[in-house]
Design a protein around this motif. Structure first.
Motif, PDB file in Angstrom:
ATOM      1  N   GLU A 187     -32.546 -26.589   0.793  1.00 31.46           N
ATOM      2  CA  GLU A 187     -33.598 -25.850   0.117  1.00 31.46           C
ATOM      3  C   GLU A 187     -33.053 -24.839  -0.888  1.00 31.46           C
ATOM      4  N   ALA A 188     -31.746 -24.721  -0.990  1.00 28.03           N
ATOM      5  CA  ALA A 188     -31.147 -23.776  -1.932  1.00 28.03           C
ATOM      6  C   ALA A 188     -31.523 -24.144  -3.362  1.00 28.03           C
ATOM      7  N   MET A 189     -31.755 -23.127  -4.166  1.00 28.13           N
ATOM      8  CA  MET A 189     -32.050 -23.328  -5.584  1.00 28.13           C
ATOM      9  C   MET A 189     -30.936 -22.634  -6.366  1.00 28.13           C
TER      10      MET A 189
ATOM     11  N   ALA B  74     -24.752 -23.479 -24.594  1.00 28.40           N
ATOM     12  CA  ALA B  74     -25.064 -22.935 -23.273  1.00 28.40           C
ATOM     13  C   ALA B  74     -25.801 -23.995 -22.463  1.00 28.40           C
ATOM     14  N   PHE B  75     -25.452 -24.109 -21.187  1.00 27.31           N
ATOM     15  CA  PHE B  75     -26.174 -24.970 -20.254  1.00 27.31           C
ATOM     16  C   PHE B  75     -26.653 -24.082 -19.124  1.00 27.31           C
ATOM     17  N   ASP B  76     -27.967 -24.072 -18.902  1.00 30.39           N
ATOM     18  CA  ASP B  76     -28.575 -23.296 -17.836  1.00 30.39           C
ATOM     19  C   ASP B  76     -29.352 -24.264 -16.953  1.00 30.39           C
ATOM     20  N   LEU B  77     -28.952 -24.368 -15.709  1.00 33.32           N
ATOM     21  CA  LEU B  77     -29.607 -25.295 -14.786  1.00 33.32           C
ATOM     22  C   LEU B  77     -31.100 -25.002 -14.672  1.00 33.32           C
ATOM     23  N   ALA B  78     -31.488 -23.739 -14.680  1.00 29.38           N
ATOM     24  CA  ALA B  78     -32.904 -23.379 -14.561  1.00 29.38           C
ATOM     25  C   ALA B  78     -33.730 -23.940 -15.718  1.00 29.38           C
TER      26      ALA B  78
ATOM     27  N   PRO C 218     -10.683 -23.174 -11.797  1.00 30.59           N
ATOM     28  CA  PRO C 218     -10.734 -23.466 -10.362  1.00 30.59           C
ATOM     29  C   PRO C 218     -10.617 -22.226  -9.475  1.00 30.59           C
ATOM     30  N   THR C 219     -10.100 -21.119 -10.028  1.00 33.07           N
ATOM     31  CA  THR C 219     -10.003 -19.899  -9.227  1.00 33.07           C
ATOM     32  C   THR C 219     -11.301 -19.101  -9.257  1.00 33.07           C
ATOM     33  N   GLU C 220     -12.256 -19.498 -10.127  1.00 33.37           N
ATOM     34  CA  GLU C 220     -13.546 -18.812 -10.220  1.00 33.37           C
ATOM     35  C   GLU C 220     -14.683 -19.827 -10.315  1.00 33.37           C
ATOM     36  N   PRO C 221     -14.925 -20.589  -9.237  1.00 26.29           N
ATOM     37  CA  PRO C 221     -16.003 -21.589  -9.277  1.00 26.29           C
ATOM     38  C   PRO C 221     -17.367 -20.909  -9.374  1.00 26.29           C
ATOM     39  N   PRO C 222     -18.382 -21.634  -9.818  1.00 27.38           N
ATOM     40  CA  PRO C 222     -19.727 -21.061  -9.886  1.00 27.38           C
ATOM     41  C   PRO C 222     -20.164 -20.555  -8.510  1.00 27.38           C
ATOM     42  N   LYS C 223     -20.682 -19.342  -8.465  1.00 22.14           N
ATOM     43  CA  LYS C 223     -21.025 -18.682  -7.204  1.00 22.14           C
ATOM     44  C   LYS C 223     -21.912 -19.536  -6.306  1.00 22.14           C
ATOM     45  N   ASP C 224     -22.960 -20.111  -6.850  1.00 24.11           N
ATOM     46  CA  ASP C 224     -23.922 -20.833  -6.015  1.00 24.11           C
ATOM     47  C   ASP C 224     -23.461 -22.239  -5.617  1.00 24.11           C
TER      48      ASP C 224
ATOM     49  N   HIS D  40     -34.229 -27.412  -6.264  1.00 27.10           N
ATOM     50  CA  HIS D  40     -33.474 -27.384  -5.006  1.00 27.10           C
ATOM     51  C   HIS D  40     -32.434 -28.501  -4.979  1.00 27.10           C
ATOM     52  N   VAL D  41     -31.428 -28.326  -4.129  1.00 26.87           N
ATOM     53  CA  VAL D  41     -30.396 -29.341  -3.961  1.00 26.87           C
ATOM     54  C   VAL D  41     -30.974 -30.460  -3.114  1.00 26.87           C
ATOM     55  N   ALA D  42     -31.155 -31.628  -3.713  1.00 23.65           N
ATOM     56  CA  ALA D  42     -31.706 -32.773  -2.994  1.00 23.65           C
ATOM     57  C   ALA D  42     -30.634 -33.517  -2.214  1.00 23.65           C
ATOM     58  N   LYS D  43     -29.407 -33.562  -2.757  1.00 25.29           N
ATOM     59  CA  LYS D  43     -28.341 -34.344  -2.114  1.00 25.29           C
ATOM     60  C   LYS D  43     -26.994 -33.883  -2.656  1.00 25.29           C
TER      61      LYS D  43
END
Length: 155
Positions: free
Chosen positions: A22-24, A36-40, A109-115, A133-136
């Motif tokens: 259920e994480a977004m 720029a790429f914004d997932l939202a 690789p030492t600073e991956p995206p937080k979420d 949300h993360v489906a898979k």
């Protein structure tokens, strides 16, 4: 260089909890072409978030499959995340030989995206549902069938 990457991945992954279904998650990156790429901003579409590296054979094998899947569906987009400590020019040269239809961003690789955190292994692919949300999550190679089945199961 690879041992440094493995240490960074291990350290970063240990600090990040696994994503719940259920994480977004948020993801804001700058692609190799400077956009720029914004997932939202992708809400309303299925989004493939694919961690890969130029030295990863299964990653290279799945890139055409992901690209073809994205081309075949109007409801799907993707972002490739080059997860390696390599010069940007080297990644761009690699992509000249391995063209894809989706944007690519290079991550430190030492600073991956937080979420999302660091992947357990490469390739790792997250399928994000149209509501965000993360489906898979797939660890290992994916193809159009796996992606299509996951989307069908998530509708």
């Amino acid at each position: 260089m690879i041992s440094r990457l493995i240490a960074a991945v291990t350290l970063a992954f240990a600090a990040v909890p696994a994503l719940a279904s259920e994480a977004m998650p948020e993801l804001k990156v700058t692609t190799l072409d400077g956009k720029a790429f914004d997932l939202a901003a992708q809400r309303g579409k299925w989004v493939i978030v694919n961690y890969w590296a130029t030295w990863c054979v299964p990653c290279i094998k799945e890139m055409p499959d992901i690209s073809n899947f994205v081309k075949s569906r109007k409801d799907v987009t993707a972002i490739g995340l080059a997860f390696e400590d390599t010069d940007v020019a080297d990644v761009k040269t690699f992509l000249e030989a391995h063209k894809v239809v989706y944007p690519i961003a290079q991550l430190d690789p030492t600073e991956p995206p937080k979420d999302f955190g660091a992947p357990k292994g490469l390739p790792t692919t997250f399928l994000i549902a149209p509501d965000g949300h993360v489906a898979k999550r797939f660890v290992g190679g994916v193809d159009g069938k796996k992606l299509g089945d996951a989307i069908a199961a998530g509708k």
